[in-house]
Write an enzyme that holds these catalytic residues in place. Sequence first.
Site, PDB file in Angstrom:
ATOM      1  N   TYR A   1       1.333  14.132  27.428  1.00 40.62           N
ATOM      2  CA  TYR A   1       2.719  13.644  27.417  1.00 40.62           C
ATOM      3  C   TYR A   1       3.445  14.065  28.695  1.00 40.62           C
ATOM      4  O   TYR A   1       3.552  15.248  29.005  1.00 40.62           O
ATOM      5  CB  TYR A   1       3.426  14.255  26.219  1.00 40.62           C
TER       6      TYR A   1
ATOM      7  N   TYR B   1       3.983   3.971  33.248  1.00 41.16           N
ATOM      8  CA  TYR B   1       3.510   2.866  32.393  1.00 41.16           C
ATOM      9  C   TYR B   1       4.595   2.421  31.419  1.00 41.16           C
ATOM     10  O   TYR B   1       5.085   1.299  31.479  1.00 41.16           O
ATOM     11  CB  TYR B   1       2.218   3.325  31.717  1.00 41.16           C
TER      12      TYR B   1
END
Lengths: 387, 133
Positions: A286, A334
């Site tokens: 993350y 992304y």
Amino acid sequence: MANAQRDVAIVGVAESDLGRVPDKSKFQLSAEASRAALDEAGLTVKDVDGLLTTIITEGGQFSTMLMAEYMGITPRFTDSTSIGGSSFVAYVEHAAMAIATGLCEVALICHGSTNISDRGGKGGPVSQTTDVFGPSQFEEPYGVSTVGSYALAAQRHMHQYGTTSEQLAEIAVATRHWASMNPKAYMRDRITIDDVMNSRLIASPLHLLDCCLVTDAGGAVVLTSLERARDLKSKPVRVLGTGEAHTHRMISQMPDLTQTAAAISGKLAFERAGLTHTDIDVAEIYDSFTITVLLTLESLGFCKPGEGGAFVSNQRTAPGGDFPMNTQGGALSYTHPGMFGIFTVIEGTRQVRGDCGPRQVPDAKIALCNGTGGVLSSTGTIILGRD
Amino acid sequence: MALPPLPRPYQDTAPYWKAAREHRFVIQHCTECGEHQFYPRGVCSHCLSSDLEWQDASGKGEVYSFSVNHRAPHPGFADKLPFVLAIVELAEGPRMMTNIVECHPESVTIGMTVEVVFDDVTEEVTLPKFRPA
């Protein structure tokens, strides 16, 4: 529990439309991702008897009841654990537990968010609060923010260990390199360390390009027993080990600004999988901010405390490097709809299946996915492997 | 000029905010286990005792970490940029979120010794902040 423990596998993963999707609600994004993930496995929504989701924005209260009703599901296992972006990684542990003990057969984890469209398509301030109830009244009046909280951790790590902005920039540059190989990534133009260093300071020492995107996005993950998974359409990806933990809610209460709960959840996941760091072929970590990744790598034990800066140097995590990480382009490049956890699970699954085309890590058999939620508050760690 | 978000005192916190309004900086002390805690709670976060007392704190501490913020998280900070968000470790032990004020933002360092000052934001609300000691 009457049932013997069963092995568990991920059988479907999918994203919804990503980026700027102003014409679809967060509920629709979540449901469309769910349909696509079920389709991969050859399952339908009628097969789902476990539902795990949380919505932390407007209109999302009672999240599992809301989304079950929206999609026509009557779950007998329901979980709306709300620990921020790591929730969706922790759900893999909860779903695996439920399937292993027979509480449900097919579990659906889903997520949808219109984080950029909700802001009128722009980033920037969202808080309009005038009075603050609860413990956060000891932070908000001083101008705390998500980026400000992570900046405090970055500053402390630099002070304690001599970590530099250039080392943090290595992570952003490597992640963008991966994104350049993913047609679904929002930002695909390659960047340099200078580009990161020259982007404007948001909260020292973090620059704009140390920060994740703000996008709309949905995602879904479907799990069932390994036995059933072997009869389905997709290649099963086994859940080998999991862990979760949280240490605080507000950044001022974090016991040590340089270590996250991944020190707990990661250790549990490795122990339960019976694996060690050298077994990991690809890592999905993350990346709300570059510092999130650096602290997580140290907390997971891939390097010692303070060595994260050296660990990521020389584009080690980029395509071709010996520690492939955030291979879809991460939250930095992304997509990032406010909570990113589910996308670490989706990419980890695809890498283990060998479905990633040009960005496929050669012969990736074992993936580690780590979600972080709140303000470095919570973590979920899972280790996935080929059947 | 927009105001920052301000505290709405509740059962746990009303004595703290009342003291701040009187320019007193107070901290909770547990009479059962002897620990101090910040922020104020209805029980001790070390032993869950309800036997807490308010003590006048020293108002001294040091900067545990800080960040010079160039982006306003709320309209109430737009005219205050850049401002220094900081976690101060109080002499009594616990840490708290605050701002470092009355100095150039770039002069703040980790480990710097600081002392409490009182910012009367409105007639009802005073925020304890810190300046170099």
